[in-house]
Design an enzyme around this catalytic site. Structure first.
Site, mmCIF file in Angstrom:
data_model
loop_
_atom_site.group_PDB
_atom_site.id
_atom_site.type_symbol
_atom_site.label_atom_id
_atom_site.label_comp_id
_atom_site.label_asym_id
_atom_site.label_seq_id
_atom_site.Cartn_x
_atom_site.Cartn_y
_atom_site.Cartn_z
ATOM 1 N N SER A 165 0.829 -1.214 0.000
ATOM 2 C CA SER A 165 0.000 0.000 0.000
ATOM 3 C C SER A 165 0.855 1.253 0.000
ATOM 4 O O SER A 165 0.355 2.355 -0.264
ATOM 5 C CB SER A 165 -0.930 0.004 1.213
ATOM 6 O OG SER A 165 -0.214 -0.283 2.410
ATOM 7 N N GLU A 212 -10.106 -9.022 3.680
ATOM 8 C CA GLU A 212 -10.348 -7.637 3.255
ATOM 9 C C GLU A 212 -11.663 -7.514 2.495
ATOM 10 O O GLU A 212 -11.941 -8.296 1.582
ATOM 11 C CB GLU A 212 -9.206 -7.116 2.382
ATOM 12 C CG GLU A 212 -9.426 -5.677 1.930
ATOM 13 C CD GLU A 212 -8.200 -5.004 1.341
ATOM 14 O OE1 GLU A 212 -8.315 -3.830 0.933
ATOM 15 O OE2 GLU A 212 -7.133 -5.643 1.295
#
Length: 289
Positions: A69, A206
């Site tokens: 990320s 997720e």
């Protein structure tokens, strides 16, 4: 001491809480397994540099994720796909240097493990040898099970990641919630059981419906880490720039902002610029004579 007698370290892991208990060593996979057994929830944050990681380490966050990320929130990419192994090694090494207690987990970036289990082993070894991380994370359930198994057999702790897998953004056509509908839910359960069977010590869920994440958590012996998975997972993870209010614009629904650092930092920069413009800074106390 025979094989059935717990060692002092094992006793410590089974009786010490993650928060405030382990202070003289890194948190380990054994500590996380013990937390699951006693029902203790724990937090994970991303970190990409020594300074920020040190703050989170001092705050008692037991696990820090050097996520790919970083591509979105630090390197200026639109997705995580362009992030390279060299970048992950550099960022991970910085986080390790800045911390003393947190377990450091590093992402294997896109293209570093999908080709074969041997490729996964080569790049996981780089993160452990060159950066000094304590574990790696890779995306995929059944499709990644062989790689997870090889890594675990070689002594590499692996955190799996299923549900929404950001490295597959182009195949998914964006970032949709995963596991909706009977077929998708069954596949997610198969993926979760496959990574557990392969030896993963934890699994990230997720963007999964909360009810499904709760079902997975109940059926697995290993900890589940939710990010958009509702309140019933064993742990939670957030991207630190989202959590601290550094991210501009819209953030995902699952994000809670615990500060507004973007405003604080912007105000500080504007105040500095104004004092330089007016001559108020540097003052006498900031000058050498």
């Amino acid at each position: 001491m025979n094989a059935s007698t717990p060692s002092p370290a094992q006793n410590q892991a089974s009786t010490t809480t993650l928060y405030g208990g382990v202070t003289n060593r890194r948190v380990t996979v054994r500590d996380l397994a013990a937390a699951k057994q006693r029902g203790e929830k724990w937090s994970m944050l991303t970190a990409y540099d020594a300074l920020t990681a040190g703050v989170f380490d001092e705050a008692g966050i037991p696990v820090l994720l050097v996520g790919d990320s970083a591509g979105n929130c630090h390197l200026g990419y639109e997705t995580t796909v362009p992030v390279t192994m060299d970048q992950m090694v550099m960022l991970s090494a910085a986080v390790v240097r800045g911390t003393k207690r947190s377990m450091i987990v590093a992402d294997l970036p896109f293209g570093s493990y999908q080709e074969s289990p041997a490729q996964a082993m080569h790049n996981a070894a780089r993160l452990m040898k060159e950066a000094g991380v304590g574990a790696v994370k890779l995306e995929g359930g059944e499709r990644s099970a062989r790689s997870i198994e090889l890594l675990v057999e070689a002594g590499v702790p692996v955190m799996a990641h299923i549900g929404l897998t950001p490295q597959s953004v182009h195949a998914l056509g964006g970032y949709p919630v995963q596991g909706r509908g009977d077929e998708a839910a069954h596949q997610l359960l198969r993926d979760a059981k496959a990574v557990q069977q392969a030896g993963a010590f934890a699994v990230v869920l997720e963007a999964v419906p909360a009810e499904l994440a709760a079902q997975v958590t109940e059926q697995l012996a290993i900890p589940t880490v939710g990010i958009g998975g509702g309140p019933d997972t064993d742990a939670q993870v957030l991207v630190w720039t989202d959590m601290a209010g550094m991210t501009a614009g819209r953030v995902p629904k699952f994000v809670k902002q615990y500060a507004d650092l973007r405003t604080v930092l912007g105000d500080a920069a504007r105040a500095y610029a104004e004092e330089v413009r007016t001559g108020a800074f540097p003052a006498a106390e900031h000058s050498f004579h």
